[in-house]
Design a protein around this motif. Structure first.
Motif, PDB file in Angstrom:
ATOM      1  N   PHE A  39       0.831  -1.207   0.000  1.00  0.00           N
ATOM      2  CA  PHE A  39       0.000   0.000   0.000  1.00  0.00           C
ATOM      3  C   PHE A  39       0.864   1.255   0.000  1.00  0.00           C
ATOM      4  CE2 PHE A  39      -2.282  -3.390   2.221  1.00  0.00           C
ATOM      5  CZ  PHE A  39      -3.430  -3.470   1.448  1.00  0.00           C
TER       6      PHE A  39
ATOM      7  N   ALA B 144      -2.201   6.139   1.172  1.00  0.00           N
ATOM      8  CA  ALA B 144      -3.479   5.432   1.296  1.00  0.00           C
ATOM      9  C   ALA B 144      -4.078   5.670   2.673  1.00  0.00           C
ATOM     10  CB  ALA B 144      -3.277   3.941   1.061  1.00  0.00           C
ATOM     11  N   THR B 145      -5.396   5.884   2.706  1.00  0.00           N
ATOM     12  CA  THR B 145      -6.070   6.035   3.991  1.00  0.00           C
ATOM     13  C   THR B 145      -6.352   4.655   4.579  1.00  0.00           C
ATOM     14  OG1 THR B 145      -8.320   5.992   3.076  1.00  0.00           O
ATOM     15  CG2 THR B 145      -7.185   8.141   3.164  1.00  0.00           C
TER      16      THR B 145
ATOM     17  N   ALA C  94      -9.142   3.653   5.664  1.00  0.00           N
ATOM     18  CA  ALA C  94     -10.407   3.171   5.097  1.00  0.00           C
ATOM     19  C   ALA C  94     -10.152   2.430   3.792  1.00  0.00           C
ATOM     20  CB  ALA C  94     -11.356   4.344   4.871  1.00  0.00           C
ATOM     21  N   GLU C  95      -9.268   2.962   2.950  1.00  0.00           N
ATOM     22  CA  GLU C  95      -8.942   2.304   1.686  1.00  0.00           C
ATOM     23  C   GLU C  95      -8.236   0.965   1.925  1.00  0.00           C
ATOM     24  OE1 GLU C  95      -8.330   6.409  -0.935  1.00  0.00           O
ATOM     25  OE2 GLU C  95      -6.614   5.437   0.031  1.00  0.00           O
ATOM     26  N   ILE C  96      -7.298   0.965   2.859  1.00  0.00           N
ATOM     27  CA  ILE C  96      -6.557  -0.265   3.148  1.00  0.00           C
ATOM     28  C   ILE C  96      -7.482  -1.330   3.731  1.00  0.00           C
ATOM     29  CG2 ILE C  96      -4.708  -1.245   4.572  1.00  0.00           C
ATOM     30  CD1 ILE C  96      -3.333   1.516   4.369  1.00  0.00           C
TER      31      ILE C  96
ATOM     32  N   GLN D  13     -10.456  -1.940   3.128  1.00  0.00           N
ATOM     33  CA  GLN D  13     -11.328  -2.546   2.105  1.00  0.00           C
ATOM     34  C   GLN D  13     -10.592  -3.551   1.220  1.00  0.00           C
ATOM     35  OE1 GLN D  13     -12.923   0.797  -0.043  1.00  0.00           O
ATOM     36  NE2 GLN D  13     -14.203   1.490   1.669  1.00  0.00           N
ATOM     37  N   SER D  14      -9.285  -3.618   1.350  1.00  0.00           N
ATOM     38  CA  SER D  14      -8.501  -4.500   0.486  1.00  0.00           C
ATOM     39  C   SER D  14      -8.716  -5.976   0.860  1.00  0.00           C
ATOM     40  CB  SER D  14      -7.016  -4.159   0.600  1.00  0.00           C
ATOM     41  OG  SER D  14      -6.223  -5.160  -0.025  1.00  0.00           O
TER      42      SER D  14
ATOM     43  N   PRO E  81     -10.569   6.418  10.048  1.00  0.00           N
ATOM     44  CA  PRO E  81     -10.617   5.995   8.647  1.00  0.00           C
ATOM     45  C   PRO E  81      -9.835   6.887   7.694  1.00  0.00           C
ATOM     46  CG  PRO E  81     -12.800   5.930   9.659  1.00  0.00           C
ATOM     47  CD  PRO E  81     -11.903   6.608  10.632  1.00  0.00           C
ATOM     48  N   GLU E  82      -9.773   8.190   7.977  1.00  0.00           N
ATOM     49  CA  GLU E  82      -9.103   9.107   7.062  1.00  0.00           C
ATOM     50  C   GLU E  82      -7.612   9.271   7.350  1.00  0.00           C
ATOM     51  OE1 GLU E  82     -10.708  10.059   4.396  1.00  0.00           O
ATOM     52  OE2 GLU E  82     -12.314   8.832   5.259  1.00  0.00           O
TER      53      GLU E  82
ATOM     54  N   THR F 198      -3.833   8.527   7.133  1.00  0.00           N
ATOM     55  CA  THR F 198      -3.045   7.871   6.093  1.00  0.00           C
ATOM     56  C   THR F 198      -2.041   6.902   6.723  1.00  0.00           C
ATOM     57  OG1 THR F 198      -1.266   9.508   6.052  1.00  0.00           O
ATOM     58  CG2 THR F 198      -3.208   9.934   4.662  1.00  0.00           C
TER      59      THR F 198
END
Length: 441
Positions: free
Chosen positions: A322, A326-327, A329-331, A333-334, A350-351, A353
């Motif tokens: 990653f 990347a936030t 929240a994004e990680i 969801q992986s 969540p926000e 990084t």
């Protein structure tokens, strides 16, 4: 007497604590291979009337970050190197007289008889000051060190730990308090009628006793725990007499303590039979500006990349795929991130990084850093305590032994003047320091 703050000193038997900068800091005296490194801390915190000192521990060098240990070993991630804390505590027994002494042992990679013997011995040698910090371990690196391809799944680790503690308690309780006679004139060593046989056969363990060590000065060591997951909290509510936790603000501290106390009551125990201690990392100066400069100097010594190595090790996941931007929240969801790890990431915001979280982990592994004069730090601790955020604090250092020396000299006198902290030890055992039930009768 009004409700009193409990204090613990937090250490690792290595160069890094929550701070990855400890060993690099110019004010740190000595290094982790020298027993006096630990003795200096123990003497200071005993002078400060702390309840206890305890060592967290990890059993293996993690390789979660990109499948490599190179960066962790080269620059000093949290689990890069450790000594076994139990021999260190045995050394500290002779350097202290009242301070409680705790160490971590894993229920996943030891057997109950190991733990029962080690901590019964420590409790005898210390005359009733021993504590066991119960963990289930963290990652696959630890599993492989002990011949396992994978680390045991989270909830199963706690299922094993429940039975593990049951067996340890049976072993500690196998000797009645008056079983040991040591009667030289009659030649009677012990009364077999007062020594109970342990016959345990469960899902995880088959144990036939009794323990070959008499009942200890405390009845048994104090049980400490640090699990914050739902399953971990249920385990702690069942067994723990002190729970170590990390939260960034009062509302989260209070919610955690309220939940733990409610679950303790559900387990049929008194709410006050489990003390919740929240971690803080104080930076103390003659002025707030001086304290802030100390914090900034410390944090600048902590490599953010090391924070990510430690984070990956704790989550048992590889974060190297990653980008730092990347936030969480994004990680989360992986598909590369298991659900339990995703939940822990989201708890950090969540926000946030990955780069931001790396800096936080490098400097403090999320332990909130308190900045101010001794009086200001005392006021902050008093507010957290009086507003129901905790029963006391785990003090985590930025440099050794100076962080503890400054706290003892600059903060504790203000807490004493507020009537929130003892002015002398009133008992001799850790159980007495913590106001726990007497198990020797």
């Amino acid at each position: 007497m009004s409700r009193q703050i409990h204090l613990s000193a937090f250490l690792l038997s290595g160069p890094v604590v929550h701070s990855h900068a400890v060993w690099r800091h110019p004010e740190t005296v000595g290094n982790y291979l020298d027993p006096e490194y630990y003795a200096r801390v123990a003497k200071v915190v005993e002078e400060g009337l702390f309840d206890f000192l305890f060592f967290a521990d990890r059993l293996a060098v993690g390789d979660q970050m990109g499948g490599s240990r190179e960066f962790a070993l080269r620059y000093g991630a949290q689990d890069a190197t450790r000594l076994d804390p139990l021999p260190i505590l045995s050394y500290l027994v002779g350097k202290t007289t009242k301070l409680g002494l705790g160490a971590t042992r894993s229920t996943t990679y030891y057997e109950p008889a190991h733990i029962a013997r080690e901590f019964a011995t420590l409790d005898h040698l210390s005359k009733g000051r021993a504590a066991w910090n119960i963990v289930t371990s963290m990652n696959d690196s630890e599993g492989r060190l002990f011949g396992k391809d994978k680390h045991l799944e989270h909830d199963l680790r706690y299922d094993r730990a429940d039975e593990f503690v049951e067996v340890a308690l049976k072993l500690w309780n196998s000797w009645g308090k008056d079983a040991l006679k040591l009667d030289r004139e009659s030649g009677v060593l012990a009364d077999p009628e007062l020594i109970r046989s342990v016959q345990h056969q469960g899902e995880w363990f088959k144990v036939e006793g009794p323990l070959n060590i008499p009942r200890t000065p405390q009845g048994r060591p104090v049980l400490i725990q640090a699990g914050s997951s739902g399953r971990g909290r249920r385990f702690g509510a069942r067994w723990a007499e002190a729970i170590f936790t990390i939260h960034s603000h009062l509302a989260a501290m209070r919610a955690f303590r309220d939940d733990v106390r409610a679950q303790v009551v559900q387990q049929g125990r008194a709410a006050d039979s489990c003390k919740v201690l929240t971690a803080v990392m104080p930076f103390i100066g003659g002025s707030e500006a001086e304290a802030r400069a100390k914090r900034d100097k410390h944090n600048a010594l902590a490599r953010p990349e090391l924070g990510l190595v430690t984070l990956a090790s704790q989550l048992n996941v590889d974060l190297s795929p990653f980008p730092l931007s990347a936030t969480l929240a994004e990680i989360a969801q992986s598909p590369l991130i298991p659900r339990a790890a995703a939940e822990k990431l989201l708890m950090q915001g969540p926000e946030t990084t990955l780069e931001q979280l790396g800096r936080i982990f490098a400097s403090s592994v999320r332990v909130p850093q308190l900045v101010g004069t001794g009086a200001q730090i005392a006021d902050q601790l008093a507010e957290l305590f009086e507003q129901g955020g905790c029963d006391g604090f785990v003090i985590s250092p930025g440099y050794l032994p100076g962080s503890f020396t400054e706290f003892v000299e600059s903060v504790i006198p203000h807490l004493q003047r507020k009537g929130l902290f003892r002015t002398a030890y009133e008992g001799t055992t850790l159980r007495e320091h913590l106001g726990l039930a007497d198990l020797t009768r």
